[in-house]
Design an enzyme around this catalytic site. Structure first.
Site: not given
Ligand code: GLN
Length: 547
Positions: A380, A519, A521
């Site tokens: 992310c 994600h 994970e």
């Molecule tokens: N802050 C970033 C976004 O909102 C990444 C979010 C995250 O890593 N879950 O896109």
């Protein structure tokens, strides 16, 4: 209709109620039953989405896009049952629903009260999907006696009365402190905790007692007598080296048998525990060790990256190596060479995160991994940082950055290679958001499909070209930079099905450098490691053999 097990806690918090619930779920499955786990949290936030991971640990996202408590992660890791929006509720959500109904006029003419309006709302929540499984395990957050938890305790008491006899049981987790001076385990706090529970009308059927020392038979009998439970329903929970021992350990102590006895299920189906025997074998019998750095912001609290730590452990189990995770604070090298902080690791992981703090350090970590050819997994925000690094250092866009960091009105410090996503497609409809929308629950959340490029590394890792992974983000890599980046060796190997949103990037001519907007994970299990984590740890293992 499902049988219900309510899991409550007493004496102190952090006794491992979530783990006990998850392990019980796994054991009931091992006996051939279907289960679903549910969490009721007494706090007033509508969901944990807006809480700091410093305080509350990670936010666990479900396929259907709910932002939930990290205990739901344990439930999934132990049972493999994907949690749903309807498996997590807080006082905040209950009250907000009741108040919405009141405003709409649903209770016209009535005085709204905790009993019955709030408790009915809780009972409705408990009942959802009850006809789909054999057992519903519901954990109440906090400890008995907390003011905030009272409506939940009252609701589960009523629930047991509403249902036919013998279809609801109560399991209570407590602590037996060890007094070094007198050399004995003390049962009094447990007695008090059970007394408190009984004063609100709940008589526990099973006591699960956390203890550092063996619980002597004499103490079990005393607990049974004073707490009004059967001696074989006093279950010991000793400290474990790995959480993944919990199902076998609880089985040895007789937890699943006690639960089946309490429901008078006889004869009890025999358990098949091969899955957990294999998991234990892999946890304890490994052939080497890899050291992986997680470069993040919330490094003081491991719970902030709970699922990542677990997924790495699963990746280690798949490769028969022990994964030693070290938490490296990205802020340490925002303005200097990260080499002294990152040398010696076999792989680097940059996890998700929010806000600008620490991002220059994460960008440097990505550069270090790319140029030194160290395996890199960016999740992310970690993918966004890798793209910004490549844009700056490979494509010559010196001011590349994310719109997330230009938070002050009018500030335009960065070229927005990562921009604020305001519209996207989910299935066959479009979702739109405004910049000034509420902060709660307004991200791109939950499972989305990604299409992987044939012949890419990720397609090989997943063994397919269509995947579904969970998302939680507001910002997105801008597709308009694709050509500039691809000409410099950044491969866009995974895209949203409409081809508009980059989901995965890889670096060409690098042993292992992958960034993902989702994600992975969150779906990893000890008996079914997430493909990306399995292969990331394999790559780290290769590096460890070279040095
Ligand atoms: N802050 C970033 C976004 O909102 C990444 C979010 C995250 O890593 N879950 O896109």
């Amino acid at each position: 209709m499902a049988r219900y097990v309510f899991i409550t806690g007493g004496v102190v918090s952090s006794l491992g109620k979530g783990l006990a619930s998850a392990a019980l779920g796994a054991l009931l499955q091992a006996r051939g039953f279907s289960v679903r786990l549910r969490k009721l949290d007494p706090y007033l936030n509508v969901d944990p989405g807006t809480m700091s991971p410093f305080e509350h640990g990670e936010v666990f996202v479900t396929d259907d896009g709910a932002e939930t408590d990290l205990d739901l992660g344990h439930y999934e890791r132990f049972t493999g049952v994907a949690a749903r929006n309807t498996d997590s509720v807080s006082s905040g959500r209950i009250y907000s629903t009741v108040l919405e109904k009141e405003r709409r006029g649903d209770y016209l003419g009535k005085t709204i009260q905790v009993i019955p309006h709030v408790t009915n709302e809780i009972k409705d929540f408990l009942s959802v999907g009850a006809d789909e499984v054999d057992f519903m395990l519901c954990e109440i957050g906090g400890t008995v006696g907390d003011i905030e938890g009272l409506p939940f305790f009252e609701a589960i008491r009523q629930f047991g009365q509403d249902r036919p006899r013998g279809e609801t049981i109560y399991m209570h987790l407590t602590l037996l402190p060890w007094l070094t001076a007198s050399g004995e385990l003390k049962t009094k706090p447990t007695q008090h905790s059970v007394k408190e529970l009984r004063s609100i009308g709940i008589a526990p059927d099973i006591l699960v007692c956390r203890s550092e020392k063996m619980i002597p038979q004499k103490e079990r009998e005393k607990l049974a007598l004073f707490c009004n439970v059967r001696p074989d329903s006093v279950i010991a929970a000793y400290d474990l080296k790995s959480i993944y021992e919990a199902p076998l350990a609880y089985h040895r102590e007789g937890l699943d048998q006690a639960v089946l006895d309490a429901f008078q299920i006889s004869p009890a189906p025999r358990p098949v525990l091969t899955r957990w025997e294999d998991v234990s074998d892999r946890i304890f019998n490994y052939e080497g060790e890899v050291k992986i750095a997680i470069v993040g912001k919330y490094t003081q609290l491991e719970d902030a990256y709970k699922s990542i730590a677990e997924a790495l452990t699963h990746g280690g189990m798949a490769n028969r190596v022990k994964v030693r995770i070290e938490w490296v604070d990205a802020e340490l090298f925002e303005h200097q060479d990260p080499a002294p902080f990152l040398e010696g690791y076999h792989a680097i992981l940059v996890p998700g995160g929010f806000g600008e703090r620490g991002t220059e350090g994460k960008i440097r970590a990505a550069e270090y991994a790319r140029t030194r050819k160290i395996p890199y997994l960016g999740i992310c925000l970690g993918m966004q940082m890798a793209v910004i690094e490549a844009a700056r250092n490979l494509a010559g866009l010196e001011t590349a950055g994310s719109e997330e960091f230009d938070h002050e009105a009018g500030a335009k410090r960065f070229e927005p290679v990562v921009y604020h996503l305001k519209e996207w497609v989910q299935g066959n409809h479009t979702i739109a958001r405004r910049v000034d929308d509420d902060k709660g629950g307004t991200m791109r959340l939950g499972a989305y499909t990604a299409t992987l490029a044939e012949g890419s590394k990720v397609a090989e890792i997943y063994g397919t070209t269509t995947i579904e992974e969970r998302h939680r983000h507001r910002y997105e890599v801008d597709i308009k930079y694709r050509e500039a980046l691809e000409s410099k060796g950044v491969i866009f190997s995974g895209m949203s099905p409409d081809g508009r949103l980059p989901e995965i990037i890889e670096i060409k001519d690098h042993p292992w450098f992958i960034g993902v907007q989702f994600h992975p994970e969150l779906k990893s299990k000890p008996f079914e490691p997430a493909p990306l984590f399995r292969d990331f740890v394999r790559a780290a293992k290769d590096v460890s053999r070279l040095v």
